[in-house]
Scaffold this active site. Structure first.
Site, PDB file in Angstrom:
ATOM      1  CD  GLU A 138     -22.527   2.084 -14.939  1.00 29.68           C
ATOM      2  OE1 GLU A 138     -23.155   2.881 -15.665  1.00 29.68           O
ATOM      3  OE2 GLU A 138     -22.458   2.193 -13.701  1.00 29.68           O
ATOM      4  CB  SER A 161     -22.174   3.275  -7.336  1.00 23.33           C
ATOM      5  OG  SER A 161     -22.497   2.264  -8.272  1.00 23.33           O
ATOM      6  CG  HIS A 185     -18.402   2.836 -10.477  1.00 27.60           C
ATOM      7  ND1 HIS A 185     -19.524   3.313 -11.148  1.00 27.60           N
ATOM      8  CD2 HIS A 185     -18.830   1.778  -9.759  1.00 27.60           C
ATOM      9  CE1 HIS A 185     -20.569   2.567 -10.842  1.00 27.60           C
ATOM     10  NE2 HIS A 185     -20.177   1.635 -10.009  1.00 27.60           N
ATOM     11  CG  ASN A 186     -20.329   6.151 -13.524  1.00 26.73           C
ATOM     12  OD1 ASN A 186     -20.262   5.514 -12.485  1.00 26.73           O
ATOM     13  ND2 ASN A 186     -21.285   7.020 -13.773  1.00 26.73           N
ATOM     14  CE  LYS A 231     -21.263   6.430  -9.277  1.00 28.13           C
ATOM     15  NZ  LYS A 231     -21.770   6.991 -10.524  1.00 28.13           N
TER      16      LYS A 231
END
Length: 298
Positions: free
Chosen positions: A178, A121, A174-175, A171
């Site tokens: 986001e 990231s 995480h996205n 990840k």
């Protein structure tokens, strides 16, 4: 320091190779098109113009980092794996679906080739100046190559997440998060833009970025976008693209029985924006351009 093969010299790969060179690594760099390889040679890397040349330039046990789109990983592995020796290690630093990562890890294990997944990231700037990395794979491999993760990361910005697939899973989520954060910021700024107060949105962004509860890198990037394009975000498209990770997060959440209406709504907005562009979409697009270098021009 160490020697590493690096495959994929796009926006992320180029920056990370430059960082590794500065940290004292001996990098053998390969890209499908040759021009980026020539650029990395100028910077001090050893260029390779085929995967065979890359592999032959490394001594066993080899360490090879792949930084390509998730759609291209299998093609790279199908050509690369037969060239490797038992005990070599491949790291996938891109945004691959964690289920694909689990499959790839098992397939490579049958060849006695190690596989690690590293969610990365921070966008191109993070790749160049220190990323945040989420690492999956065998713990022994993490410990063996920890110096690599220290060198590619910002201070204290790396961690071992667990067995193969865990890095890409973390990840992926995480996205998804986001997506929701960007959507909330964009919606809030459109509400303010439409209000009766004639607000200076650049000034609002600056205030939000000075000790408010929602101070963040995202609101700082929006401030930067307003400075570049004006508060009307002239030239920025209101149609927002998505690259898959939000959808994967939603699918994983459904499998786990977890409702994710915020993330789901943000993905739906992106899909519907293709037919109904809006200022909210312009804000999301502007943020994607700021941190990821995505092409978001109208």
């Amino acid at each position: 320091m160490g020697k590493i093969g690096y495959i994929g010299l796009g926006k992320m790969g180029e920056g990370m190779v430059l960082r590794l060179l500065e940290k004292g690594w001996d990098v053998v760099a390969y890209n499908r098109s040759p021009d980026p390889v020539k650029e990395m040679e100028k910077a001090g890397a050893q260029g390779a113009y085929s995967l065979k040349e890359l592999v032959e330039s490394l001594k066993a046990p080899r360490l090879i980092w792949i930084m390509v789109s998730h759609q291209a990983v299998d093609a790279v592995l199908s050509e690369l794996a037969p060239l490797l020796s038992e005990g070599d290690t491949i790291i996938d630093g891109g945004n691959s679906n964690y289920k694909e990562t689990l499959r790839r890890a098992e397939e490579l294990k049958e060849r006695n080739i190690n596989f690690m997944d590293v969610g990365t990231s921070g966008g191109p700037a993070g790749a160049r100046n220190g990323a945040c990395v989420m690492i999956g794979g065998e713990k022994e491999l993490f410990e063996r190559y920890e110096k690599l993760f220290v060198d590619i990361s910002a201070e204290k910005a790396y961690g071992y997440m667990g067995r193969a697939g865990a890095g890409h899973f973390v990840k992926m989520v995480h996205n998804g998060i986001e997506y929701g954060m960007m959507q909330a910021i964009a919606e809030g700024f459109e509400v303010m833009k439409r209000s009766e107060f004639g607000l200076d949105l650049l000034e609002v962004a600056k205030i939000y970025n000075n000790k408010s509860v929602i101070e963040s890198r995202l609101t700082k990037w929006l401030e930067s976008a307003f400075e570049k394009h004006g508060e009307d975000l002239v030239g920025i498209s209101g149609k927002v693209s998505h690259s898959g990770e939000g959808l994967w997060t939603i699918e994983a959440a459904k499998e786990l029985g977890v409702p994710v209406p915020i993330i789901e709504g943000s993905l739906k907005f992106r899909e519907e924006s293709q037919a109904s562009p809006s200022y909210t979409g312009q804000v999301v697009s502007a943020l994607r351009n700021e941190f990821g270098g995505h092409n978001v021009k109208e």
